[in-house]
Design an enzyme around this catalytic site. Structure first.
Site, PDB file in Angstrom:
ATOM      1  CG  ASP A  29      -2.717  -4.021  -3.618  1.00 23.66           C
ATOM      2  OD1 ASP A  29      -2.893  -3.477  -4.720  1.00 23.66           O
ATOM      3  OD2 ASP A  29      -1.748  -3.761  -2.881  1.00 23.66           O
ATOM      4  CB  ILE A  30       1.321  -7.085  -1.189  1.00 24.70           C
ATOM      5  CG1 ILE A  30       2.085  -7.806  -0.106  1.00 24.70           C
ATOM      6  CG2 ILE A  30       2.115  -5.935  -1.780  1.00 24.70           C
ATOM      7  CD1 ILE A  30       1.495  -9.120   0.289  1.00 24.70           C
ATOM      8  CG  HIS A  93      -3.022  -4.071 -11.762  1.00 28.85           C
ATOM      9  ND1 HIS A  93      -1.958  -3.809 -12.581  1.00 28.85           N
ATOM     10  CD2 HIS A  93      -3.019  -3.082 -10.831  1.00 28.85           C
ATOM     11  CE1 HIS A  93      -1.327  -2.717 -12.171  1.00 28.85           C
ATOM     12  NE2 HIS A  93      -1.965  -2.252 -11.112  1.00 28.85           N
ATOM     13  CG  HIS A  95      -6.309  -1.211  -7.912  1.00 31.00           C
ATOM     14  ND1 HIS A  95      -5.383  -1.422  -6.918  1.00 31.00           N
ATOM     15  CD2 HIS A  95      -5.614  -0.735  -8.980  1.00 31.00           C
ATOM     16  CE1 HIS A  95      -4.169  -1.084  -7.365  1.00 31.00           C
ATOM     17  NE2 HIS A  95      -4.287  -0.656  -8.612  1.00 31.00           N
TER      18      HIS A  95
HETATM   19  P1  AMP Z   1      -0.666   0.401  -9.863  1.00 28.09           P
HETATM   20  O1  AMP Z   1       0.234  -0.224 -10.923  1.00 28.09           O
HETATM   21  O2  AMP Z   1      -0.323   1.838  -9.615  1.00 28.09           O
HETATM   22  O3  AMP Z   1      -2.122   0.192 -10.182  1.00 28.09           O
HETATM   23  O4  AMP Z   1      -0.383  -0.322  -8.484  1.00 28.09           O
HETATM   24  C1  AMP Z   1       0.085  -1.649  -8.402  1.00 28.09           C
HETATM   25  C2  AMP Z   1      -0.532  -2.336  -7.198  1.00 28.09           C
HETATM   26  O5  AMP Z   1       0.037  -3.635  -7.128  1.00 28.09           O
HETATM   27  C3  AMP Z   1      -0.250  -1.646  -5.861  1.00 28.09           C
HETATM   28  O6  AMP Z   1      -1.497  -1.437  -5.184  1.00 28.09           O
HETATM   29  C4  AMP Z   1       0.647  -2.646  -5.123  1.00 28.09           C
HETATM   30  O7  AMP Z   1       0.420  -2.672  -3.731  1.00 28.09           O
HETATM   31  C5  AMP Z   1       0.264  -3.949  -5.781  1.00 28.09           C
HETATM   32  N1  AMP Z   1       1.336  -4.957  -5.750  1.00 28.09           N
HETATM   33  C6  AMP Z   1       2.617  -4.815  -6.158  1.00 28.09           C
HETATM   34  N2  AMP Z   1       3.305  -5.953  -5.983  1.00 28.09           N
HETATM   35  C7  AMP Z   1       2.432  -6.850  -5.427  1.00 28.09           C
HETATM   36  C8  AMP Z   1       2.536  -8.210  -5.012  1.00 28.09           C
HETATM   37  N3  AMP Z   1       3.684  -8.898  -5.113  1.00 28.09           N
HETATM   38  N4  AMP Z   1       1.440  -8.811  -4.499  1.00 28.09           N
HETATM   39  C9  AMP Z   1       0.266  -8.135  -4.383  1.00 28.09           C
HETATM   40  N5  AMP Z   1       0.101  -6.840  -4.780  1.00 28.09           N
HETATM   41  C10 AMP Z   1       1.174  -6.210  -5.289  1.00 28.09           C
END
Ligand code: AMP
Length: 130
Positions: A29-30, A93, A95
């Site tokens: 996660d970024i 996704h 986590h």
């Molecule tokens: P959520 O949809 O609320 O579960 O959160 C989306 C997750 O994706 C967040 O923790 C972001 O930090 C992560 N995220 C979004 N774009 C990227 C990316 N390009 N690379 C890695 N993680 C990402």
């Protein structure tokens, strides 16, 4: 339009890749809650986890377990927690979050990492996956 995660799978957007098989993909996660915070996704682009077909759902959990075991070996943490939210990115996704306290599960306590730190963490986790 493909999701940002489909673009990552296709190599159109960079990521710190952890693992990949025929159906699933894992990357850091970024904007991590903690060092080693990893996302596991199905290559099939589906928005909500409850809409996954059963085989993909079960496969995603098995893939996440394998990655989570590697994180527990590679990262100093009490345990790895699992959360599914999906309010930001409409592509399922999981986590996987290394936890050293409830603060790491809140998504409000973010850590800032350099590119070198992301690379080192990804290498540490990857080396634990068979
Ligand atoms: P959520 O949809 O609320 O579960 O959160 C989306 C997750 O994706 C967040 O923790 C972001 O930090 C992560 N995220 C979004 N774009 C990227 C990316 N390009 N690379 C890695 N993680 C990402």
């Amino acid at each position: 339009m493909p999701s940002i995660f489909t673009k990552i799978i296709n190599g159109e957007i960079p990521c710190y890749k952890i693992a990949e098989d025929e159906n699933f993909f894992a990357f850091l996660d970024i904007n991590p809650n903690a060092k080693g915070h990893t996302l596991c996704i199905p290559k099939k682009e589906v928005d909500k986890i409850m809409d996954l077909d059963e085989d993909t759902y079960m496969g995603l959990m098995a893939f996440s377990r394998k990655v989570g075991q590697a994180i527990e070996e590679a990262i100093d943490c009490q345990r790895v927690g699992i959360t599914v939210i999906g309010l930001e990115v409409p592509h399922v996704h999981v986590h996987l979050i290394p936890l050293n306290g409830m603060k790491d599960a809140t998504f409000q306590n973010k850590v800032s990492l350099s590119q070198e730190e992301f690379i080192t963490i990804a290498e540490r986790i990857k080396s634990r996956i068979e």
